[in-house]
Design a protein around this motif. Sequence first.
Motif, mmCIF file in Angstrom:
data_model
loop_
_atom_site.group_PDB
_atom_site.id
_atom_site.type_symbol
_atom_site.label_atom_id
_atom_site.label_comp_id
_atom_site.label_asym_id
_atom_site.label_seq_id
_atom_site.Cartn_x
_atom_site.Cartn_y
_atom_site.Cartn_z
ATOM 1 N N MET A 1 0.968 -1.357 0.146
ATOM 2 C CA MET A 1 -0.150 -0.081 0.029
ATOM 3 C C MET A 1 0.789 1.192 0.007
ATOM 4 O O MET A 1 1.651 1.420 0.707
ATOM 5 C CB MET A 1 -0.758 0.124 1.235
ATOM 6 N N SER A 2 0.464 2.222 -0.714
ATOM 7 C CA SER A 2 1.320 3.516 -1.031
ATOM 8 C C SER A 2 1.093 4.303 0.571
ATOM 9 O O SER A 2 0.221 4.104 1.118
ATOM 10 C CB SER A 2 0.961 4.474 -2.163
ATOM 11 N N ARG B 1 -4.216 8.359 4.177
ATOM 12 C CA ARG B 1 -5.675 8.788 3.793
ATOM 13 C C ARG B 1 -6.599 7.788 4.547
ATOM 14 O O ARG B 1 -7.502 8.433 5.338
ATOM 15 C CB ARG B 1 -5.886 8.605 2.363
ATOM 16 N N SER B 2 -6.142 6.511 4.578
ATOM 17 C CA SER B 2 -6.957 5.591 5.388
ATOM 18 C C SER B 2 -6.986 5.829 7.058
ATOM 19 O O SER B 2 -7.706 5.772 7.564
ATOM 20 C CB SER B 2 -6.226 4.396 5.254
ATOM 21 N N ARG B 3 -5.683 6.209 7.456
ATOM 22 C CA ARG B 3 -5.665 6.382 8.915
ATOM 23 C C ARG B 3 -6.463 7.603 9.192
ATOM 24 O O ARG B 3 -6.924 7.636 10.425
ATOM 25 C CB ARG B 3 -3.965 6.697 9.081
ATOM 26 N N LEU B 4 -6.400 8.492 8.133
ATOM 27 C CA LEU B 4 -7.425 9.796 8.470
ATOM 28 C C LEU B 4 -8.986 9.635 8.356
ATOM 29 O O LEU B 4 -9.757 10.627 8.520
ATOM 30 C CB LEU B 4 -6.730 11.047 7.469
ATOM 31 N N ALA B 5 -9.552 8.373 7.748
ATOM 32 C CA ALA B 5 -10.510 8.160 7.434
ATOM 33 C C ALA B 5 -11.228 8.922 6.488
ATOM 34 O O ALA B 5 -12.400 9.549 6.623
ATOM 35 C CB ALA B 5 -11.604 8.193 8.672
ATOM 36 N N MET B 6 -10.561 9.090 5.389
ATOM 37 C CA MET B 6 -11.110 10.045 4.426
ATOM 38 C C MET B 6 -11.196 9.413 3.024
ATOM 39 O O MET B 6 -10.264 8.506 2.557
ATOM 40 C CB MET B 6 -9.920 11.541 4.392
ATOM 41 N N ASN C 1 -3.371 8.949 -8.490
ATOM 42 C CA ASN C 1 -2.073 8.852 -9.081
ATOM 43 C C ASN C 1 -0.967 8.725 -7.969
ATOM 44 O O ASN C 1 0.060 8.015 -8.084
ATOM 45 C CB ASN C 1 -1.679 10.166 -9.938
ATOM 46 N N TYR C 2 -0.928 9.471 -6.751
ATOM 47 C CA TYR C 2 -0.144 9.454 -5.745
ATOM 48 C C TYR C 2 -0.146 8.003 -5.201
ATOM 49 O O TYR C 2 0.751 7.462 -4.788
ATOM 50 C CB TYR C 2 -0.016 10.387 -4.692
ATOM 51 N N GLU C 3 -1.460 7.559 -4.957
ATOM 52 C CA GLU C 3 -1.588 6.253 -4.503
ATOM 53 C C GLU C 3 -0.760 4.944 -5.209
ATOM 54 O O GLU C 3 -0.756 4.095 -4.856
ATOM 55 C CB GLU C 3 -2.921 6.203 -4.212
#
Length: 80
Positions: free
Chosen positions: A1-2, A8-13, A31-33
Amino acid sequence: MSIIKTIRSRLAMTQQELADEVGCTQGNIANYERGQTIPPEMAAKVIAASARRGLRLTYDHIYGGATLPVECLGAEGAHA
């Protein structure tokens, strides 16, 4: 995982929520992911957005592979 997806997942966004928070498009986040290099100015915005939600990051977390901190307020922190 990137790292961006992990943050983003940790921030729940969602991708769109993070994009809105840092001033880019959802496609940029995607793209960043997928591995596109994150420009330093965008990394700074991700670090600032994360801090506003209780996740304290540095450039080492984004570029250097430092372990992400456990503490995070997530979505609830944005409303506190």
